[in-house]
Design a protein around this motif. Structure first.
Motif, PDB file in Angstrom:
ATOM      1  N   PRO A 111      78.062 -40.993  25.918  1.00 22.29           N
ATOM      2  CA  PRO A 111      78.496 -42.585  26.595  1.00 22.29           C
ATOM      3  C   PRO A 111      78.433 -41.992  27.618  1.00 22.29           C
ATOM      4  O   PRO A 111      77.361 -42.916  28.982  1.00 22.29           O
ATOM      5  CB  PRO A 111      80.017 -43.199  25.973  1.00 22.29           C
ATOM      6  N   ALA A 112      78.572 -40.425  28.340  1.00 22.55           N
ATOM      7  CA  ALA A 112      79.245 -40.227  29.710  1.00 22.55           C
ATOM      8  C   ALA A 112      77.574 -39.973  30.302  1.00 22.55           C
ATOM      9  O   ALA A 112      77.336 -40.085  31.692  1.00 22.55           O
ATOM     10  CB  ALA A 112      79.796 -39.084  29.594  1.00 22.55           C
ATOM     11  N   GLU A 113      76.201 -39.338  29.138  1.00 19.54           N
ATOM     12  CA  GLU A 113      75.093 -38.839  29.770  1.00 19.54           C
ATOM     13  C   GLU A 113      73.954 -40.579  29.880  1.00 19.54           C
ATOM     14  O   GLU A 113      73.273 -40.283  30.559  1.00 19.54           O
ATOM     15  CB  GLU A 113      74.766 -37.672  28.128  1.00 19.54           C
ATOM     16  N   TRP A 114      74.841 -41.270  28.909  1.00 22.32           N
ATOM     17  CA  TRP A 114      74.237 -42.774  29.010  1.00 22.32           C
ATOM     18  C   TRP A 114      74.618 -43.139  30.450  1.00 22.32           C
ATOM     19  O   TRP A 114      73.207 -43.600  30.969  1.00 22.32           O
ATOM     20  CB  TRP A 114      74.013 -43.362  27.787  1.00 22.32           C
ATOM     21  N   LYS A 115      75.229 -43.007  30.414  1.00 21.49           N
ATOM     22  CA  LYS A 115      76.013 -43.285  31.711  1.00 21.49           C
ATOM     23  C   LYS A 115      74.935 -43.005  33.061  1.00 21.49           C
ATOM     24  O   LYS A 115      74.547 -43.259  34.205  1.00 21.49           O
ATOM     25  CB  LYS A 115      77.449 -43.584  32.218  1.00 21.49           C
ATOM     26  N   GLY A 116      75.226 -41.394  33.068  1.00 22.26           N
ATOM     27  CA  GLY A 116      74.153 -40.525  34.084  1.00 22.26           C
ATOM     28  C   GLY A 116      73.053 -41.292  33.799  1.00 22.26           C
ATOM     29  O   GLY A 116      72.381 -40.629  35.441  1.00 22.26           O
ATOM     30  N   HIS A 117      72.165 -41.338  33.232  1.00 20.95           N
ATOM     31  CA  HIS A 117      70.600 -41.597  32.955  1.00 20.95           C
ATOM     32  C   HIS A 117      70.465 -42.261  33.713  1.00 20.95           C
ATOM     33  O   HIS A 117      69.663 -42.844  34.292  1.00 20.95           O
ATOM     34  CB  HIS A 117      70.670 -41.492  31.640  1.00 20.95           C
ATOM     35  N   PHE A 118      70.935 -43.848  33.001  1.00 21.27           N
ATOM     36  CA  PHE A 118      71.218 -45.050  33.831  1.00 21.27           C
ATOM     37  C   PHE A 118      71.589 -45.048  35.689  1.00 21.27           C
ATOM     38  O   PHE A 118      70.911 -46.030  36.401  1.00 21.27           O
ATOM     39  CB  PHE A 118      71.523 -46.276  33.553  1.00 21.27           C
ATOM     40  N   SER A 119      72.848 -44.311  35.801  1.00 23.58           N
ATOM     41  CA  SER A 119      73.456 -44.322  37.047  1.00 23.58           C
ATOM     42  C   SER A 119      73.323 -45.324  37.791  1.00 23.58           C
ATOM     43  O   SER A 119      74.394 -46.112  37.264  1.00 23.58           O
ATOM     44  CB  SER A 119      72.619 -43.040  37.874  1.00 23.58           C
ATOM     45  N   GLN A 120      72.355 -45.822  39.355  1.00 28.62           N
ATOM     46  CA  GLN A 120      73.316 -46.875  39.999  1.00 28.62           C
ATOM     47  C   GLN A 120      73.025 -48.468  38.762  1.00 28.62           C
ATOM     48  O   GLN A 120      73.320 -48.595  39.502  1.00 28.62           O
ATOM     49  CB  GLN A 120      72.432 -46.781  41.167  1.00 28.62           C
ATOM     50  N   HIS A 121      71.855 -48.096  37.807  1.00 29.53           N
ATOM     51  CA  HIS A 121      71.072 -49.439  36.899  1.00 29.53           C
ATOM     52  C   HIS A 121      72.636 -49.577  35.922  1.00 29.53           C
ATOM     53  O   HIS A 121      72.693 -50.737  35.108  1.00 29.53           O
ATOM     54  CB  HIS A 121      70.429 -48.760  37.026  1.00 29.53           C
ATOM     55  N   TRP A 122      73.601 -48.671  35.893  1.00 27.02           N
ATOM     56  CA  TRP A 122      74.349 -48.437  34.595  1.00 27.02           C
ATOM     57  C   TRP A 122      75.311 -50.427  34.271  1.00 27.02           C
ATOM     58  O   TRP A 122      75.012 -50.635  33.396  1.00 27.02           O
ATOM     59  CB  TRP A 122      75.531 -47.424  34.290  1.00 27.02           C
ATOM     60  N   ASP A 123      75.930 -50.406  35.513  1.00 25.62           N
ATOM     61  CA  ASP A 123      76.783 -51.715  34.976  1.00 25.62           C
ATOM     62  C   ASP A 123      75.667 -52.742  34.939  1.00 25.62           C
ATOM     63  O   ASP A 123      75.931 -53.716  33.651  1.00 25.62           O
ATOM     64  CB  ASP A 123      77.015 -52.131  37.016  1.00 25.62           C
ATOM     65  N   ARG A 124      74.534 -53.030  35.483  1.00 21.46           N
ATOM     66  CA  ARG A 124      73.196 -54.249  35.334  1.00 21.46           C
ATOM     67  C   ARG A 124      72.892 -53.813  33.748  1.00 21.46           C
ATOM     68  O   ARG A 124      73.310 -54.935  33.191  1.00 21.46           O
ATOM     69  CB  ARG A 124      72.484 -54.040  36.026  1.00 21.46           C
ATOM     70  N   PHE A 125      73.186 -52.388  33.114  1.00 24.51           N
ATOM     71  CA  PHE A 125      72.653 -52.242  31.748  1.00 24.51           C
ATOM     72  C   PHE A 125      73.991 -52.373  31.508  1.00 24.51           C
ATOM     73  O   PHE A 125      73.335 -53.659  29.771  1.00 24.51           O
ATOM     74  CB  PHE A 125      72.006 -50.923  31.808  1.00 24.51           C
ATOM     75  N   VAL A 126      75.210 -52.099  30.838  1.00 28.43           N
ATOM     76  CA  VAL A 126      76.133 -52.887  30.495  1.00 28.43           C
ATOM     77  C   VAL A 126      76.250 -54.562  30.261  1.00 28.43           C
ATOM     78  O   VAL A 126      76.347 -54.829  29.355  1.00 28.43           O
ATOM     79  CB  VAL A 126      77.247 -52.498  31.021  1.00 28.43           C
ATOM     80  N   ALA A 127      76.050 -55.297  31.263  1.00 30.62           N
ATOM     81  CA  ALA A 127      75.340 -56.695  31.949  1.00 30.62           C
ATOM     82  C   ALA A 127      75.440 -57.059  30.982  1.00 30.62           C
ATOM     83  O   ALA A 127      75.354 -58.467  30.088  1.00 30.62           O
ATOM     84  CB  ALA A 127      75.976 -57.001  32.957  1.00 30.62           C
ATOM     85  N   ARG A 128      74.172 -56.807  30.639  1.00 34.11           N
ATOM     86  CA  ARG A 128      73.096 -57.817  30.165  1.00 34.11           C
ATOM     87  C   ARG A 128      73.523 -57.513  28.499  1.00 34.11           C
ATOM     88  O   ARG A 128      73.285 -57.670  27.844  1.00 34.11           O
ATOM     89  CB  ARG A 128      71.444 -56.798  30.067  1.00 34.11           C
ATOM     90  N   LYS A 129      73.841 -55.890  28.367  1.00 29.85           N
ATOM     91  CA  LYS A 129      74.368 -55.938  26.981  1.00 29.85           C
ATOM     92  C   LYS A 129      75.288 -56.890  26.456  1.00 29.85           C
ATOM     93  O   LYS A 129      75.420 -57.205  25.154  1.00 29.85           O
ATOM     94  CB  LYS A 129      74.787 -54.506  26.697  1.00 29.85           C
ATOM     95  N   MET A 130      76.245 -57.124  27.130  1.00 30.17           N
ATOM     96  CA  MET A 130      77.451 -58.377  27.183  1.00 30.17           C
ATOM     97  C   MET A 130      76.883 -59.405  27.137  1.00 30.17           C
ATOM     98  O   MET A 130      77.298 -60.255  26.234  1.00 30.17           O
ATOM     99  CB  MET A 130      78.393 -58.066  28.122  1.00 30.17           C
TER     100      MET A 130
END
Length: 525
Positions: free
Chosen positions: A483-502
């Protein structure tokens, strides 16, 4: 109707009880009303990568979007907290992204074929488009649309991939600099979310879901139908190859070509590491090449480069493709006398990789492990990345093509879930990024399991180094191990990606093979 739906839900419940039972007592194919579940899961436990083999507990072969919706609605509202679901198109993923260990794989090719072509009318604002099921292959859409003199604008190099599959990752080829990726050429989609909701979405209707799903790695919904933008199709193509022995000159000419979208219709390129990479059918060119590179000289290895571009012979636009090629080539700086041109049909040009597939199948080298690595690299880091690559691979032993060609940032919609490299800090308007594809094949006879693992470790080492601040690359068709590597991959877009998942898959039922989100139980919400 209500009785039938009730029976279907009961049958799904029986199946899921079986799936979640430690006994796994389904022993043979069974038909549960409108949903056909099969216990035969061998195909669904493998993919083109031949690296991971995660067996699902069942396979669903849906006959409609409603079948998929029914399954996901039940899972999202039940206490079966361990069951996950993966949509499988052509199974061309590399690292088990379309697999679901002990879950359910949905075979999207089971959806009935139904390609509808719509040619624009006299209204100047109208467009031509095709409505097509998410499990349909691009080759089928090409063949059907050509009957109407039309074709999609943006492609992948290999056409035996599913519509939904490539829209979930991006979809790129040599036309991307001109028309953008495939995710920039879709007008509307029917999507089943992780909650089981069947939604028709577009840039103006349920737009958050529309943009989330495009390039979303299957995390937010399953594409059951898509509306693909079409244009008039040429009958013939001028296909050109030019050779180089200097990397800077090679990239300079590639960037020259992508700056001329009114003339060039396709731009790619590849690195020539050895004789195999020049003469193998994977880089086959239907003409004799009078080119004899010297790969080894005075104890050192030398590599060469090839630009590949194409010009459509559009009789309906009164374009002379041969004259266009001459005009473009006069501005290029390729090796003297090392430019070759042939004319082929549009269909044969787009379907050119099929010849390589059939050749490799004939000698048993298609269904072998493919430790591929694809990277987006900003222009500012392309030379450093190339040095990194050549320092870490053995040119005389590398099997398979290494593609490299430029793309333009402004052809990508930042609302989608795809992640591109950040622009260089000193030039945030730099329009160019490169795609590099290390499309390596591994012959098990020469490279057993330990050798394959070594190559995978090498890919990870290259990817980590390329992701450093000095290069700033991002993986295309990403694969990360934590998960840490995925968070680094999305970087500043990670929060948006997580919100869309929810919003769209709060229990993380979908696409478990990506390894981004763990399955969540209802009780924990």
């Amino acid at each position: 109707m209500e009785i039938g739906l009730f029976c279907a839900r009961v049958n799904v419940l029986i199946l899921l009880l079986a799936l979640c039972s430690p006994c796994k007592f389904i022993q043979s194919p069974m038909d549960y009303g409108p949903l056909s579940f099969l216990q035969s899961t061998s195909t669904a436990s493998m993919d083109f990568g031949r690296i991971h083999f995660h067996s699902p507990s069942a396979v669903l072969r849906p006959q409609s979007s409603a079948d998929i919706s029914l399954l996901l609605t039940f899972l999202s509202s039940s206490s079966f907290n361990k069951v996950t679901v993966a949509a499988r198109g052509a199974g061309h993923s590399i690292h088990g992204q379309a697999q679901a260990l002990d879950g359910i794989v949905i075979e999207m090719d089971a959806l009935p074929s139904n390609i509808q072509i719509h040619r624009k009318g006299e209204d100047e604002t109208a467009v031509s488009y095709a409505d097509v099921n998410g499990g349909e292959l691009w080759i089928a859409l090409l063949e059907e649309s050509l009957k109407h003199g039309l074709a999609p604008r943006s492609w992948t190099d290999y056409l035996y991939l599913s519509i939904g599959g490539t829209l979930s990752i991006g979809g790129i080829s040599g036309q991307t600099f001109k028309y953008g990726p495939q995710i920039s050429n879709v007008l509307q989609m029917d999507v089943v979310t992780g909650k089981g909701e069947l939604v028709t979405c577009s840039p103006t209707k349920s737009s958050e879901l529309f943009y989330a799903v495009l390039g979303g790695l299957g995390q937010f919904g399953i594409i059951t139908r898509a509306r693909i933008l079409l244009q008039d199709a040429p009958q013939k193509v001028k296909w050109v190859r030019a050779f180089y022995d200097d990397f800077h000159t090679f990239t300079k000419d590639q960037e020259l070509l992508v700056s001329k979208p009114d003339l060039a219709d396709y731009v790619e390129g590849f690195i020539i590491l050895n004789e195999q990479s020049l003469y193998s059918s994977s880089t086959a060119f239907p003409a004799h090449l009078n080119f004899t590179p010297q790969f080894h000289s005075k104890g050192s290895s030398k590599v060469y480069y090839c630009i590949e571009f194409a010009v459509h012979d559009n009789s309906f636009e009164d374009i002379n493709a041969e004259q266009v090629v001459e005009e473009i080539s006069r501005e290029m700086s390729y090796l003297p006398s090392q430019l070759y041109t042939v004319e082929v049909s549009y269909y044969d040009f787009l379907n050119r990789v099929r010849m390589e597939e059939m050749s490799l199948r004939s000698v048993g080298l298609w269904e072998v492990p493919h430790p591929w690595l694809n990277m987006f690299v900003p222009r500012s880091g392309i030379k450093e990345f190339m040095d990194l690559l050549l320092e870490n691979i053995s040119p005389h032993e590398f099997e398979g093509p290494v593609l490299i060609y430029p793309l333009l940032r402004d052809k990508w919609d930042t609302n989608t879930s795809i992640v591109l490299p950040d622009a260089a800090a000193d030039n945030d308007k730099d329009p160019v990024i490169y795609i590099i594809g290390m499309l390596r094949s591994t012959n098990p006879a020469r490279c057993p399991a330990e050798c394959l693992e070594d190559r995978l470790r090498l890919n990870r080492r290259i990817a980590r180094a390329a992701s450093s601040s000095s290069i700033g690359a991002k993986q295309y068709i990403p694969h990360h191990r934590s998960p840490a590597e995925w968070k680094g991959h999305f970087s500043q877009h990670w929060d948006r990606f997580v919100a869309r998942k929810m919003w769209f898959d709060p229990l993380s039922i979908l696409a478990p093979g990506q390894g981004i989100f763990p399955r969540i139980s209802i009780s924990s919400l």
